[in-house]
Structure formats: structure tokens, C-alpha cells
Design an enzyme around this catalytic site. Structure first.
Site, PDB file in Angstrom:
ATOM      1  N   LYS A  61       0.866  -1.184   0.000  1.00 35.29           N
ATOM      2  CA  LYS A  61       0.000   0.000   0.000  1.00 35.29           C
ATOM      3  C   LYS A  61       0.902   1.233   0.000  1.00 35.29           C
ATOM      4  CE  LYS A  61      -4.028   2.107   2.126  1.00 35.29           C
ATOM      5  NZ  LYS A  61      -3.564   3.483   1.935  1.00 35.29           N
ATOM      6  N   ARG A 112      -8.378  10.761  -7.247  1.00 35.41           N
ATOM      7  CA  ARG A 112      -9.453   9.953  -6.678  1.00 35.41           C
ATOM      8  C   ARG A 112     -10.810  10.625  -6.828  1.00 35.41           C
ATOM      9  NH1 ARG A 112     -10.127   7.894  -0.417  1.00 35.41           N
ATOM     10  NH2 ARG A 112     -12.348   8.241  -0.464  1.00 35.41           N
ATOM     11  N   PHE A 129      -1.566  -0.774 -10.178  1.00 33.47           N
ATOM     12  CA  PHE A 129      -2.067  -2.032  -9.621  1.00 33.47           C
ATOM     13  C   PHE A 129      -3.332  -2.548 -10.305  1.00 33.47           C
ATOM     14  CE2 PHE A 129      -3.207   1.389  -6.516  1.00 33.47           C
ATOM     15  CZ  PHE A 129      -4.566   1.465  -6.787  1.00 33.47           C
TER      16      PHE A 129
END
Length: 592
Positions: free
Chosen positions: A286, A306, A373
Site C-alpha cells: 500500500k 481519486r 495495480f
DNA sequence: TTCCGACAGTGGGGTCGCAAT
DNA sequence: ATTGCGACCCCACTATCGGAA
């Protein structure tokens, strides 16, 4: 309104609200069949007044139906049809920027549904208005009768948003004054909540989407599916209510159009994370940076945060990475972080300052590294519904290994825990455990991704408490936390240095207890917003790390502090010291 | 003219209570 | 019993405006 293409080079988006040429508060010009803004405010108050989610949904749905119906019978398309056409930006570069549904014929009703839905989700359509809590402290007397329409309000907000340069504060102020003078008391209250983003009606975006499904009589799954591919929910409501399921189906993955990012739920440790998913999982490092969504369509590239803000201009490293990929189209998910010369992460503050700055010098001084990812789309193929393992495999085929997040696949908790320790030793934040079989669940925080971070704890002393608001009204809520400074007080007694505040981790029982306790410990007047208390109560605090601070006198502050328990077994004289706090700061990667 | 304070709006977030399933 | 959502507010930081120096 079609979702916009935000690729560079796309034609400027014509804001639908701007096409309504009437003045901000010229309510008299509104179609008699339009819903009034007052109806929206009343709906919101009704939603706030019930705790039943189903009742909230029905109230919201009724308001959406009224907006769709009222406007349609008005039949006054004004210039909206043209505006919708203009909005189909991008041409060949993006192809699909027009797939916001067949909404070009829904006219004023469609626009109104968009605005009403946006307001009922507690938002405004303008990304920033430049007006906040402070600007709303003194307001004109409310109007006695409701005249404003939702589109009037949207237009007024647009005026505020458009103001810039010298004199803009006066323009905003005047727009605020005119808008609020035209609003009734109920409307003023609602407006204030919308503008400062604290509506507190117990319903936000998710419940609104639920209501959209009910109002349009389409499956909730179809609404949620469409919402994955539209940052704002207003256009989703518009499509559903004016075009039904067919219009919703037009919202789909399109390189260049940002997708709501999938989020992770927290777990206390790695074993719990694995147990919650079951079977083999992916365990990934993370990264404590900022979330980035990378889009490529031929020569067009874009990077979103985001919250789906376009930050392409500020992140040239990621643009270069995108351009180097051996595919024509891609939508990738990852994290961007500033690393030091030794390859270890800098403090989050450094990444945030770098990514938040438009200054080209800062860009050169603090380079960013991407850790990808996920892949939502690659080379013409949509992957959102593919299992995680397949998406990552696809990503691996196109991304350079240096741009991939570190990861293992295992079903063994011990192996996963060892990897967790390894990641921490390399300076990163923790791990995310992922269900290999799960699709990309955009915009949701489900159980398919689970994050695990280490937890520090300290025994600190409460220096003051602040009054709670909302459901915490009447309670003393937010506590000020202090570390002990041995011998720094008068007569060489202990002194205290504040490290931050927290309101997290308190159950109702705890709130009741601390309200009584701190009233008793009050040192001076107990009726102010901040109640100072004698430094006697020890509290065990969990937190993620220590960051440098210019706000607090010790030069350090706790990150994500929350209460674990009050300690009545420990006197203040044994609370943790500022040196202990500094030792934690020195021991982690962000010590800089 | 330059500096600086205040404000707005980003980024990062954890835990609780409750309704609904 | 579990899950999802909204509320509760935190930290640091940058950009901007407008008034003070």
C-alpha cells in the site's frame, strides 16, 4: 448532459447551466410548470426528518419525478438542446464523449432533473464556487415567498464559480447576496448546507442513486452501473428519468472519461483480511501517495485523482509513462508518490505538496513515481468485469516492471504477514489484500479490497474539549491531545504540548461519559465552544504516524488519531512524553 | 510594489450507529 | 449477523484575493 471528455485538445465544454440566459434570481421568468427550488428544500428537510432509508428514498424519488414531469410539460427547451450538442466534445479523439445517453432532446426537464438530483445528493454542479462558510456569515433577510427555480440557483452558483481576478470577491459577494435575498428561510438553510457541503440530511450520493432507480423504475443495478462511469450523479438521474434503461446503458467505460475508483475497507491485521476473503488472495504494497487513474487513447492522455479531478498538467512523469506504453488505449489505476534518492518514500506531505503544485520548478525538484495495480481497459478490451487476477495479468503485459506495485499471491496468512513486514521495512504504508476473483467495483468500498496498516498507540492527556454538532449536539466531543513535557511547567511540574485533536472512536456511551467528566474537569468557563480542562485525564490514542507540523508548538502532529479508551488506571504524570512522540517520528519514513 | 492573513478547496483519512437485508 | 451508508471531524498543503506595510 453528456459526460465531458477531459482529454487535452477536446473542445471546451459548454456548461449547460450557462446556456440558461436568465439572470441568477429572475425567478419570475421560470416556467410555471417547473418545480420550485422551495420544493427541493422541503424534500431535503423531509429526508432529514426521518431515519428510515426507505422513506428517504421515496421522498427523493418523488422530487425527481416532479422535476422530470414538471419541466417536460413546460415544453420550453430554451437553448439546452444546442448546449447539449455543443457538449459532445472531442470528435474523433475520444469518439465516445457523446455517450451520455440520448439526452439531447430532454431539454429543460433534463437539465432540471440534473440540477435537482445534484442538490438532493448534497452537492452543487460547480466544482468550486469560491464561496464557503465564512462568506455566508451575514446574509440578507429571507424572501417571504418562494420564487426561485433550481435552474436559477444553479445559474447563480455558476456566476460565483465564473468570477475570477481582481474584483471577483465583490462579484461573488453580490451573487451571494442576490441569491439569498431571493430565498425563503427554508431555502436559505438548504442553500447554506449545499454550499458549505454539510447538508446533514442523512442521504448523499448512494441514496440518491437508489432514489433514481425508484423514480425511473429501472433496476438499481443499472443505475449503479451507469454511475461507475460518470463522476457526477446529476447526468445519471437525467438519463434515467428522461431516457430510462436504454439511456443509462449508454454510460460505459471509455478511455478519457474518468471512472469512480474502487476503494478498500480497513482490517486490523493481515490474518483478518485473509480470513474475510477466503482462499488465495493478492497482497500488494500500500503506497502512501495520491491515487491516480491513467487514461490513454492514441495520442490523448489524461490523469485523474481519486475525486476525478484532472491533474494531467501537473504530472508529466505519468504522462510520459502513459505514452511509453505499447498499447493504443488504456485505463489504468495506481498510486503516485515522491521517492527519495534512496528509493524510499518521502513523507506524504511531500507528495501532496508536489502533486498539488502547478509550479514547474516543484515538478523538477520532487519527481513522482507511479505504482500501478489495476487495468480497467487495455487495447480495446474492457476489463472492469474481469476477475482481479486477470486484470493484473493484463497490466503486467504492458506496464514496465518498475511501474508495478509489489505483490504476492498466497493463501497462507504467515506468508502474507511476512510480506507485510517486508513492505513496512521498505518504508511503505501497509498492504492491500485483494480477492483474486472480484471484478472492479467502481465507486464502492466493498470487501473485495482490504487494507491493513500498522497502528501506533500513545497514552496522552486531554487538554481541552470542543462541543459536538449534529448528532453530537449537547455532548463534549472533539478532544485536544497533549504529550507530557517533564519539568516544563511551573515549579518544575510537568508541562503539556498539544499534538492535535480527535473526535474518532467514541461510542455514544463514551461521549456521555466524557461530557460529564470534562464538565467536572473544566478549568474556567464551561460554556464556550472550547472547554479547557485540567490536564488530568489520560486517554489511549491510536494513530497512523507522526507528521511535521507548523500548527502545533511541538512541531509534530498525529496522523489519523482516534480514541481507543480512557485510562483511569494511569495518572497524567505517567502519560507519554513528547520525546516518545519524536522517537516515533524519527523511526518512520516520514521523519524528514 | 511586495508581503501576509484569511479563505476556499484539494489531498490523505477511522470508527460509530443505524436501517435494511 | 452482516453490510452499506452517512456523520462525525482531523491533518497538511496550495492558490487566490485583498488589504497592510
Amino acid at each position: 448532459m453528456p459526460p465531458r471528455s477531459a482529454f487535452r485538445g477536446a473542445r471546451p465544454h459548454i456548461h449547460g447551466g450557462g446556456a440558461v440566459s436568465r439572470g441568477p434570481v429572475s425567478a419570475a421568468g421560470g416556467s410555471i410548470d417547473s418545480v420550485l427550488f422551495h420544493d427541493v428544500a422541503v424534500t431535503s428537510a423531509g429526508v432529514a426528518a426521518t431515519r428510515s432509508r426507505l422513506a428517504k428514498r421515496e421522498l427523493l424519488a418523488a422530487a425527481l419525478r416532479a422535476a422530470a414531469h414538471g419541466g417536460m410539460t413546460g415544453g420550453d427547451a430554451t437553448a439546452d438542446g444546442a448546449a447539449a450538442g455543443e457538449g459532445m466534445a472531442g470528435g474523433a479523439a475520444t469518439g465516445g464523449a457523446t455517450t451520455g445517453g440520448p439526452g439531447s432532446d430532454d431539454g429543460r426537464a433534463g437539465e432540471e432533473v440534473d440540477v435537482v438530483a445534484t442538490f438532493l445528493s448534497g452537492r452543487v454542479r460547480q466544482r468550486r464556487t469560491g464561496v464557503g462558510w465564512r462568506s455566508l456569515t451575514s446574509l440578507p433577510a429571507p424572501a417571504s415567498a418562494p420564487t426561485l427555480t433550481p435552474l436559477d440557483v444553479d445559474a447563480a452558483l455558476q456566476t460565483m464559480a465564473d468570477a475570477e481576478g481582481p474584483g471577483s470577491a465583490a462579484v461573488r459577494g453580490e451573487a451571494v447576496r442576490r441569491l439569498f435575498a431571493a430565498a425563503t428561510q427554508d431555502e436559505q438553510t438548504f442553500l447554506r448546507g449545499l454550499i458549505v457541503g454539510e447538508l446533514r440530511q442523512g442521504a448523499l450520493d448512494s441514496l440518491l442513486l437508489d432514489a433514481v432507480a425508484a423514480a425511473a423504475d429501472v433496476p438499481l443495478a443499472a443505475v449503479r452501473r451507469a454511475a461507475m462511469f460518470s463522476a457526477p450523479s446529476g447526468p445519471i438521474a437525467r438519463a434515467a428519468l428522461t431516457g430510462g434503461a436504454a439511456a443509462l446503458a449508454a454510460f460505459r467505460l471509455e478511455p478519457g472519461r474518468p471512472v469512480r475508483p474502487m476503494l478498500a475497507s480497513p482490517a486490523p491485521d493481515v490474518a483478518a483480511a485473509l480470513a474475510g476473503i477466503g482462499g488465495p488472495v493478492a497482497v500488494e504494497a500500500k503506497i502512501d501517495g495520491i491515487r491516480v487513474q491513467l487514461h490513454k487513447h492514441g495520442n490523448d492522455v489524461a490523469v485523474y485523482t481519486r475525486s476525478l479531478d484532472d491533474v494531467t498538467e501537473r504530472l508529466p512523469e505519468l504522462v510520459a509513462l502513459l505514452r511509453s506504453l505499447p498499447v493504443a488505449t488504456a485505463v489504468l489505476d495506481g498510486e503516485a508518490i515522491a521517492l527519495g534518492a534512496d528509493g524510499r518514500p518521502l513523507a506524504f506531505q511531500d507528495t501532496a505538496a508536489r502533486t498539488g503544485s502547478h509550479d514547474a520548478d516543484a515538478t523538477g525538484r520532487v519527481p513522482l513515481t507511479a505504482f500501478l495495480f489495476d487495468a480497467l481497459h487495455l487495447a480495446g478490451r474492457d476489463l472492469v468485469d474481469a476477475p482481479e487476477s486477470e486484470r493484473f495479468a493484463a497490466l503486467e503485459r504492458v506496464a514496465p516492471p518498475s511501474a508495478l506495485v509489489r505483490r504476492i499471491v498466497t493463501a497462507d496468512p504467515d506468508e502474507a504477514t511476512a510480506f507485510f513486514a517486508e513492505v513496512l521495512a521498505s518504508g511503505h504504508e501497509g498492504v492491500v489484500v485483494k480477492d483474486l476473483a472480484a471484478p472492479y467495483d467502481a465507486g464502492r468500498r466493498g470487501g473485495a479490497w482490504v487494507k491493513v496498516k500498522p497502528r501506533h498507540t500513545l497514552d496522552l492527556v486531554v487538554l481541552a474539549v470542543e462541543r459536538g454538532s449534529g448528532r453530537r449536539s449537547g455532548w463534549l466531543s472533539n478532544i485536544h491531545l497533549g504529550a507530557r513535557v517533564p519539568g516544563a511547567g511551573p515549579d518544575s511540574a510537568d508541562g503539556w504540548v498539544m499534538l492535535g485533536k480527535t473526535f474518532k472512536g467514541m461510542s455514544d456511551e463514551m461521549l456521555a461519559w466524557q461530557t460529564a467528566r470534562f464538565t467536572e474537569l473544566a478549568d474556567g468557563p464551561a460554556d464556550g465552544w472550547v472547554v479547557r480542562v485540567r490536564p488530568e485525564q489520560v486517554v489511549e490514542i491510536a494513530f497512523d504516524g507522526v507528521q511535521r507540523s507548523t500548527r502545533y508548538p511541538g512541531g509534530v502532529a498525529l496522523r489519523f488519531a482516534r480514541v481507543l479508551r480512557y485510562r483511569d488506571d494511569k495518572p497524567a504524570a505517567e502519560a507519554d512524553t513528547i520525546d516518545a512522540v519524536r522517537a516515533i517520528a524519527g523511526g518512520n519514513a516520514s521523519g524528514g
